[in-house]
Design a protein around this motif. Structure first.
Motif, mmCIF file in Angstrom:
data_model
loop_
_atom_site.group_PDB
_atom_site.id
_atom_site.type_symbol
_atom_site.label_atom_id
_atom_site.label_comp_id
_atom_site.label_asym_id
_atom_site.label_seq_id
_atom_site.Cartn_x
_atom_site.Cartn_y
_atom_site.Cartn_z
ATOM 1 N N ASN A 51 0.805 -1.216 0.000
ATOM 2 C CA ASN A 51 0.000 0.000 0.000
ATOM 3 C C ASN A 51 0.843 1.273 0.000
ATOM 4 O O ASN A 51 0.301 2.351 0.214
ATOM 5 C CB ASN A 51 -0.954 -0.007 1.197
ATOM 6 C CG ASN A 51 -2.061 -1.003 0.996
ATOM 7 O OD1 ASN A 51 -2.805 -0.918 0.028
ATOM 8 N ND2 ASN A 51 -2.144 -1.980 1.869
ATOM 9 N N LYS A 71 -0.780 -3.974 -6.385
ATOM 10 C CA LYS A 71 -1.855 -3.016 -6.111
ATOM 11 C C LYS A 71 -2.994 -3.183 -7.111
ATOM 12 O O LYS A 71 -4.166 -3.164 -6.747
ATOM 13 C CB LYS A 71 -1.330 -1.576 -6.189
ATOM 14 C CG LYS A 71 -0.537 -1.137 -4.999
ATOM 15 C CD LYS A 71 -0.147 0.321 -5.187
ATOM 16 C CE LYS A 71 0.696 0.830 -4.075
ATOM 17 N NZ LYS A 71 0.989 2.253 -4.193
ATOM 18 N N GLU A 72 -2.654 -3.336 -8.389
ATOM 19 C CA GLU A 72 -3.668 -3.519 -9.429
ATOM 20 C C GLU A 72 -4.484 -4.777 -9.163
ATOM 21 O O GLU A 72 -5.714 -4.762 -9.269
ATOM 22 C CB GLU A 72 -3.011 -3.616 -10.806
ATOM 23 C CG GLU A 72 -2.479 -2.312 -11.333
ATOM 24 C CD GLU A 72 -1.766 -2.479 -12.667
ATOM 25 O OE1 GLU A 72 -2.028 -3.489 -13.375
ATOM 26 O OE2 GLU A 72 -0.943 -1.624 -13.001
ATOM 27 N N LYS A 75 -6.881 -4.256 -6.293
ATOM 28 C CA LYS A 75 -8.037 -3.434 -6.667
ATOM 29 C C LYS A 75 -9.082 -4.275 -7.401
ATOM 30 O O LYS A 75 -10.276 -4.094 -7.205
ATOM 31 C CB LYS A 75 -7.601 -2.260 -7.542
ATOM 32 C CG LYS A 75 -6.909 -1.173 -6.778
ATOM 33 C CD LYS A 75 -6.492 -0.024 -7.691
ATOM 34 C CE LYS A 75 -5.707 1.018 -6.925
ATOM 35 N NZ LYS A 75 -5.219 2.084 -7.786
#
Length: 78
Positions: A51, A71-72, A75
């Motif tokens: 993060n 991170k992608e 999400k």
């Protein structure tokens, strides 16, 4: 995060191990508690790293590609 009681027990067993030794049952408990502590720590550290965004002095995002991909993926899952 591990409870205060579990952390206190880890420390208690470590001190006893150094001073007088542990019974086989206590050694097994110590191994289990240490494993739980390490799993919790690693999960927390991974969450922190996944993060974060790294910005260089010029203001450019220099977050490693590996972290950006994680991170992608996170999400997409949420």
């Amino acid at each position: 995060m591990l409870s205060k009681e579990k952390i206190a027990r880890i420390n208690e067993l470590a001190n006893k191990s150094k001073s007088e030794g542990l019974t086989p049952a206590e050694a097994k408990e110590q191994t289990q508690l240490r494993g739980e502590y390490l799993r919790t720590f690693r999960k927390s550290m991974a969450n922190t790293i996944e993060n974060m965004t790294i910005i260089d002095p010029e203001g450019n995002d220099v977050t490693p590609d590996r972290v950006k991909k994680i991170k992608e993926n996170n999400k997409r899952l949420h």
